[in-house]
Write a protein that holds these residues in place. Structure first.
Motif, PDB file in Angstrom:
ATOM      1  N   PHE A 186      35.749  38.919  38.717  1.00  0.00           N
ATOM      2  CA  PHE A 186      36.931  38.323  39.343  1.00  0.00           C
ATOM      3  C   PHE A 186      38.171  39.179  39.113  1.00  0.00           C
ATOM      4  O   PHE A 186      38.952  39.419  40.033  1.00  0.00           O
ATOM      5  CB  PHE A 186      37.167  36.916  38.792  1.00  0.00           C
ATOM      6  N   MET A 187      38.340  39.648  37.891  1.00  0.00           N
ATOM      7  CA  MET A 187      39.552  40.385  37.554  1.00  0.00           C
ATOM      8  C   MET A 187      39.623  41.737  38.257  1.00  0.00           C
ATOM      9  O   MET A 187      40.710  42.219  38.588  1.00  0.00           O
ATOM     10  CB  MET A 187      39.650  40.577  36.039  1.00  0.00           C
ATOM     11  N   THR A 188      38.475  42.373  38.483  1.00  0.00           N
ATOM     12  CA  THR A 188      38.470  43.698  39.116  1.00  0.00           C
ATOM     13  C   THR A 188      38.113  43.645  40.594  1.00  0.00           C
ATOM     14  O   THR A 188      38.152  44.676  41.272  1.00  0.00           O
ATOM     15  CB  THR A 188      37.466  44.627  38.408  1.00  0.00           C
ATOM     16  N   SER A 189      37.739  42.448  41.089  1.00  0.00           N
ATOM     17  CA  SER A 189      37.304  42.287  42.489  1.00  0.00           C
ATOM     18  C   SER A 189      36.162  43.234  42.824  1.00  0.00           C
ATOM     19  O   SER A 189      36.109  43.828  43.901  1.00  0.00           O
ATOM     20  CB  SER A 189      38.484  42.507  43.451  1.00  0.00           C
ATOM     21  N   LEU A 214      22.670  43.341  33.113  1.00  0.00           N
ATOM     22  CA  LEU A 214      24.121  43.511  33.245  1.00  0.00           C
ATOM     23  C   LEU A 214      24.656  44.587  32.306  1.00  0.00           C
ATOM     24  O   LEU A 214      25.866  44.724  32.149  1.00  0.00           O
ATOM     25  CB  LEU A 214      24.834  42.183  32.956  1.00  0.00           C
ATOM     26  N   ILE A 215      23.764  45.362  31.692  1.00  0.00           N
ATOM     27  CA  ILE A 215      24.161  46.411  30.748  1.00  0.00           C
ATOM     28  C   ILE A 215      23.838  47.783  31.329  1.00  0.00           C
ATOM     29  O   ILE A 215      22.766  47.996  31.881  1.00  0.00           O
ATOM     30  CB  ILE A 215      23.436  46.241  29.399  1.00  0.00           C
ATOM     31  N   SER A 216      24.788  48.695  31.200  1.00  0.00           N
ATOM     32  CA  SER A 216      24.573  50.081  31.606  1.00  0.00           C
ATOM     33  C   SER A 216      25.491  50.970  30.784  1.00  0.00           C
ATOM     34  O   SER A 216      26.706  50.770  30.772  1.00  0.00           O
ATOM     35  CB  SER A 216      24.862  50.275  33.100  1.00  0.00           C
ATOM     36  N   GLU A 217      24.923  51.944  30.100  1.00  0.00           N
ATOM     37  CA  GLU A 217      25.737  52.832  29.267  1.00  0.00           C
ATOM     38  C   GLU A 217      26.453  53.893  30.094  1.00  0.00           C
ATOM     39  O   GLU A 217      27.285  54.633  29.575  1.00  0.00           O
ATOM     40  CB  GLU A 217      24.867  53.497  28.198  1.00  0.00           C
ATOM     41  N   ASP A 218      26.139  53.980  31.382  1.00  0.00           N
ATOM     42  CA  ASP A 218      26.752  55.005  32.230  1.00  0.00           C
ATOM     43  C   ASP A 218      28.040  54.530  32.893  1.00  0.00           C
ATOM     44  O   ASP A 218      28.710  55.300  33.569  1.00  0.00           O
ATOM     45  CB  ASP A 218      25.769  55.440  33.326  1.00  0.00           C
ATOM     46  N   ILE A 219      28.389  53.271  32.702  1.00  0.00           N
ATOM     47  CA  ILE A 219      29.535  52.718  33.413  1.00  0.00           C
ATOM     48  C   ILE A 219      30.846  53.227  32.825  1.00  0.00           C
ATOM     49  O   ILE A 219      30.964  53.461  31.624  1.00  0.00           O
ATOM     50  CB  ILE A 219      29.504  51.170  33.376  1.00  0.00           C
ATOM     51  N   VAL A 220      31.811  53.416  33.684  1.00  0.00           N
ATOM     52  CA  VAL A 220      33.167  53.769  33.264  1.00  0.00           C
ATOM     53  C   VAL A 220      34.140  52.852  33.992  1.00  0.00           C
ATOM     54  O   VAL A 220      33.810  52.263  35.019  1.00  0.00           O
ATOM     55  CB  VAL A 220      33.507  55.243  33.578  1.00  0.00           C
ATOM     56  N   GLY A 221      35.336  52.733  33.455  1.00  0.00           N
ATOM     57  CA  GLY A 221      36.347  51.888  34.089  1.00  0.00           C
ATOM     58  C   GLY A 221      37.045  52.624  35.216  1.00  0.00           C
ATOM     59  O   GLY A 221      36.635  53.689  35.641  1.00  0.00           O
ATOM     60  N   GLY A 222      38.112  52.048  35.694  1.00  0.00           N
ATOM     61  CA  GLY A 222      38.852  52.682  36.775  1.00  0.00           C
ATOM     62  C   GLY A 222      39.962  51.812  37.307  1.00  0.00           C
ATOM     63  O   GLY A 222      40.552  52.109  38.339  1.00  0.00           O
ATOM     64  N   HIS A 223      40.245  50.711  36.574  1.00  0.00           N
ATOM     65  CA  HIS A 223      41.267  49.776  37.043  1.00  0.00           C
ATOM     66  C   HIS A 223      42.416  49.628  36.044  1.00  0.00           C
ATOM     67  O   HIS A 223      43.241  48.733  36.180  1.00  0.00           O
ATOM     68  CB  HIS A 223      40.646  48.393  37.294  1.00  0.00           C
ATOM     69  N   GLY A 224      42.451  50.487  35.027  1.00  0.00           N
ATOM     70  CA  GLY A 224      43.423  50.323  33.952  1.00  0.00           C
ATOM     71  C   GLY A 224      44.862  50.263  34.412  1.00  0.00           C
ATOM     72  O   GLY A 224      45.662  49.480  33.892  1.00  0.00           O
ATOM     73  N   GLY A 225      45.211  51.077  35.395  1.00  0.00           N
ATOM     74  CA  GLY A 225      46.590  51.114  35.863  1.00  0.00           C
ATOM     75  C   GLY A 225      47.063  49.810  36.466  1.00  0.00           C
ATOM     76  O   GLY A 225      48.266  49.498  36.430  1.00  0.00           O
ATOM     77  N   PHE A 226      46.134  49.015  37.013  1.00  0.00           N
ATOM     78  CA  PHE A 226      46.512  47.745  37.630  1.00  0.00           C
ATOM     79  C   PHE A 226      46.979  46.719  36.596  1.00  0.00           C
ATOM     80  O   PHE A 226      47.679  45.768  36.936  1.00  0.00           O
ATOM     81  CB  PHE A 226      45.330  47.157  38.413  1.00  0.00           C
TER      82      PHE A 226
END
Length: 382
Positions: A186-189, A214-226
């Motif tokens: 919800f928070m990241t749409s 629902l787990i993946s070690e390859d995931i990275v963020g990308g919404h920090g600036g919002f």
């Protein structure tokens, strides 16, 4: 690939797990007995041993979603630190997406500038109480490391969400994981917001690990600036409490999230239909009288909600009536088979309508949660 044994009656049946699909194999008649007992059975628990590290087995618990013959489709499983029964008192979830929602980078910088040594012990940044399945929880968002653990500490960890456990059941761990995953969605749409790692603790020490799809070690963020100026304690408690009202697959009280997509499904007709379904669900919650009125069609419902949140269309000259009519027509075309679409990636107008729908559904969701129109207009959506 994970290998091991499951305990069945007085024997052991070997297995291998890949992509949460457990294959049992043996020449022993024990497997035939297992298949007779569990064939087409749903939602049950198995116990066994895993040999994922070396030759020493470790106690494991498996929550099976359903099984067919010698194949078990796993919802999740737990591997203990050692080959013995463990009592867990808390669960820790590492999520790059929720790190951003809880403003990890900004909080970290502020603490370092204030002279706080985050290498000595973790610091609690936020506490968020919520209820789930008739139980009370308090989510803690922590940053920093515990120097007492030495090399046993997760040195690559950023933030971590810590929650107490009321039981030692794997189902509770799964429900918590599911609810927090929905919060991240919800928070990241975005539907693609997996966790990096989920750890089970006893008195602050690692006692096991929780695994699910629902787990993946390859995931990275990308919404920090919002979330630079996001007011965590103004919005998160209400949102989390609403999402936690329904931890299962069917929702009746919480906000819908099935319409959210990832990069590949963002502009597909399937997601468009899901958007309309989510809109209809929320409209029924917000205006049940008109939702049940057969003389109040989809176009009027859309127009009513766009007028409720005028800031949505403040940057376009297209009136709410026209946008509502276009959405209604696309939905009618898809539903009645007048045209078949593989995707809308080359249709800029439909893509724009889907973006408007996403924002409208977000506003309606916040309204259903209990936020005022002023709170909604100040939300990061705009």
């Amino acid at each position: 690939m994970v290998k091991g044994f499951i305990f069945f009656r007085d024997g052991k049946i070997p297995f291998v797990i890949e992509n949460y699909r457990m294959e049992l194999f043996t020449d022993d008649s024990l497997l035939d007995d297992f298949c007779k007992e569990y064939n087409f059975k749903e939602n049950y628990i198995l116990h066994g041993q895993c040999f994922d590290i070396g030759i020493r087995g470790r106690k494991a618990t498996f929550l099976v979603e359903n099984s067919m013959g010698s194949t078990c489709y796993l919802r999740c499983y737990i591997i203990n630190m050692f080959d013995k029964d463990e009592e867990y008192d808390s669960i820790g979830l590492q999520s790059p997406s929720l790190d951003e929602v809880f403003r990890y980078e900004y909080e970290y910088i502020d603490m370092v500038r204030a002279g706080i040594n985050l290498a000595v012990e973790p610091k609690i940044v936020y506490k968020v109480p919520f209820g789930m399945n008739d139980q009370k929880y308090e989510l803690e968002f922590r940053i920093g490391h515990d120097n007492r653990l030495g090399l046993l500490e997760d040195l690559d960890r950023k933030g971590e969400l810590i929650l107490p456990l009321h039981t030692n059941e794997i189902q509770e761990c799964y429900d918590i994981t599911n609810v927090l995953h929905r919060l991240a969605m919800f928070m990241t749409s975005n539907a693609e917001v997996p966790f990096k790692r989920i750890t089970l603790y006893r008195q602050g020490l690692k006692a096991g690990w929780f695994y699910c799809s629902l787990i993946s070690e390859d995931i990275v963020g990308g919404h920090g600036g919002f979330f630079h100026e996001f007011d965590v304690m103004k919005y998160i408690p209400k949102i989390l409490n609403n999402i936690a009202l329904d931890s299962g697959n069917k929702i009746t009280q919480s906000i819908p999230l099935g319409h959210l997509g990832d990069f590949n499904s963002m502009y597909t007709p399937q997601r468009f239909v899901e958007q309309v379904m989510a809109f209809e669900f929320l409209f029924d919650k917000l205006d049940r009288k008109n939702a049940q009125n057969p003389k109040f069609p989809l176009k009027k419902e859309l127009e009513c909600m766009f007028n409720e949140f005028p800031q949505l269309l403040s940057r376009t000259k297209i009136p709410a009536e026209m946008i509502s009519d276009q959405i209604k027509e696309i939905r009618r075309t898809i539903a009645h088979g007048y045209a078949y679409y593989y995707d809308f990636k080359n249709d800029s107008n439909t893509k724009c309508l889907m973006i408007f729908l996403d924002k409208l559904i977000k506003c309606m969701s916040l309204k259903w949660i209990g936020f005022s129109n002023n709170d909604i207009s100040n939300y990061i959506l705009f």
